[in-house]
Design a protein around this motif. Structure first.
Motif, PDB file in Angstrom:
ATOM      1  N   VAL A  80      71.403 -14.102  58.556  1.00  0.00           N
ATOM      2  CA  VAL A  80      71.622 -12.739  59.155  1.00  0.00           C
ATOM      3  C   VAL A  80      71.657 -11.676  58.125  1.00  0.00           C
ATOM      4  CG1 VAL A  80      73.243 -11.548  60.693  1.00  0.00           C
ATOM      5  CG2 VAL A  80      73.116 -13.904  60.821  1.00  0.00           C
ATOM      6  N   GLU A  81      72.448 -11.654  57.083  1.00  0.00           N
ATOM      7  CA  GLU A  81      72.449 -10.520  56.253  1.00  0.00           C
ATOM      8  C   GLU A  81      71.120 -10.316  55.435  1.00  0.00           C
ATOM      9  OE1 GLU A  81      73.606 -14.233  53.880  1.00  0.00           O
ATOM     10  OE2 GLU A  81      74.386 -13.186  55.831  1.00  0.00           O
ATOM     11  N   ASP A  82      70.119 -11.051  55.700  1.00  0.00           N
ATOM     12  CA  ASP A  82      68.874 -11.073  55.029  1.00  0.00           C
ATOM     13  C   ASP A  82      67.706 -10.417  55.901  1.00  0.00           C
ATOM     14  OD1 ASP A  82      69.845 -11.572  52.481  1.00  0.00           O
ATOM     15  OD2 ASP A  82      69.090 -13.856  52.906  1.00  0.00           O
ATOM     16  N   ILE A  83      68.132 -10.198  57.193  1.00  0.00           N
ATOM     17  CA  ILE A  83      67.235  -9.656  58.014  1.00  0.00           C
ATOM     18  C   ILE A  83      67.138  -8.201  57.937  1.00  0.00           C
ATOM     19  CG2 ILE A  83      66.814  -9.401  60.627  1.00  0.00           C
ATOM     20  CD1 ILE A  83      68.616 -11.849  61.188  1.00  0.00           C
ATOM     21  N   ASP A  84      65.993  -7.882  57.796  1.00  0.00           N
ATOM     22  CA  ASP A  84      65.545  -6.460  57.490  1.00  0.00           C
ATOM     23  C   ASP A  84      64.823  -5.467  58.668  1.00  0.00           C
ATOM     24  OD1 ASP A  84      64.723  -4.305  55.348  1.00  0.00           O
ATOM     25  OD2 ASP A  84      62.466  -4.737  56.173  1.00  0.00           O
TER      26      ASP A  84
ATOM     27  N   ASP B  87      72.779 -13.267  66.146  1.00  0.00           N
ATOM     28  CA  ASP B  87      72.624 -12.724  64.871  1.00  0.00           C
ATOM     29  C   ASP B  87      72.067 -11.079  64.963  1.00  0.00           C
ATOM     30  OD1 ASP B  87      73.232 -15.010  64.185  1.00  0.00           O
ATOM     31  OD2 ASP B  87      71.200 -15.722  63.807  1.00  0.00           O
ATOM     32  N   LEU B  88      70.929 -10.603  65.784  1.00  0.00           N
ATOM     33  CA  LEU B  88      70.371  -9.568  65.887  1.00  0.00           C
ATOM     34  C   LEU B  88      71.118  -8.391  66.270  1.00  0.00           C
ATOM     35  CD1 LEU B  88      66.987 -10.763  66.862  1.00  0.00           C
ATOM     36  CD2 LEU B  88      67.268  -9.437  64.647  1.00  0.00           C
TER      37      LEU B  88
ATOM     38  N   SER C 238      74.438  -8.392  65.910  1.00  0.00           N
ATOM     39  CA  SER C 238      75.549  -8.306  64.936  1.00  0.00           C
ATOM     40  C   SER C 238      74.901  -7.382  64.000  1.00  0.00           C
ATOM     41  CB  SER C 238      76.110  -9.516  64.436  1.00  0.00           C
ATOM     42  OG  SER C 238      75.292 -10.106  63.675  1.00  0.00           O
ATOM     43  N   ARG C 239      73.742  -7.387  63.580  1.00  0.00           N
ATOM     44  CA  ARG C 239      73.010  -6.861  62.466  1.00  0.00           C
ATOM     45  C   ARG C 239      72.617  -5.362  62.809  1.00  0.00           C
ATOM     46  NH1 ARG C 239      72.510  -5.689  57.601  1.00  0.00           N
ATOM     47  NH2 ARG C 239      70.176  -6.096  56.382  1.00  0.00           N
ATOM     48  N   PHE C 240      71.864  -5.417  64.236  1.00  0.00           N
ATOM     49  CA  PHE C 240      71.168  -4.305  64.606  1.00  0.00           C
ATOM     50  C   PHE C 240      71.676  -3.942  66.049  1.00  0.00           C
ATOM     51  CE2 PHE C 240      68.048  -5.884  61.615  1.00  0.00           C
ATOM     52  CZ  PHE C 240      68.342  -5.094  60.543  1.00  0.00           C
TER      53      PHE C 240
END
Length: 105
Positions: A10-14, A89-90, A92-94
């Protein structure tokens, strides 16, 4: 035995990679269909070939691009490939990105 294909943490999704993957109209259509439909999604290349007018190697390339960008998760069970949109995951990230790009049901 089912095998999960590699995908970014998750933390590596750019964001740039995600948007680049979604810039292609065929990939955007594929992800929108999965996003709005029931999960898990059985990914039959023949269905996509007929729907999008593209050949099986191109379908495989699009699936790989979506997975490597962190948009989907793929499990292989025999000859079946089961995909899921990485919604949580997405989100939480974006937050709000998928709804903004793909729309809601």
């Amino acid at each position: 035995m089912a095998k999960k294909l590699p995908e970014p943490d998750v933390e590596d999704i750019d964001l740039t990679t995600v948007l680049s993957a979604l810039a292609d109209p065929a990939r955007r259509t594929m992800l929108t269909t999965m996003y709005r439909g029931p999960e898990p999604f059985d990914c039959s290349a023949n269905t996509w070939c007929a729907d999008l007018g593209i050949n099986p190697p191109t379908v495989s390339h699009h699936f790989r691009t979506l997975r490597e960008a962190g948009l989907t998760s793929t499990t292989v069970d025999g000859r079946a490939r089961i995909m899921r949109v990485r919604r949580d995951d997405l989100e939480s990230r974006f937050p709000g990105l998928l709804d903004a790009v793909l729309g809601r049901d």
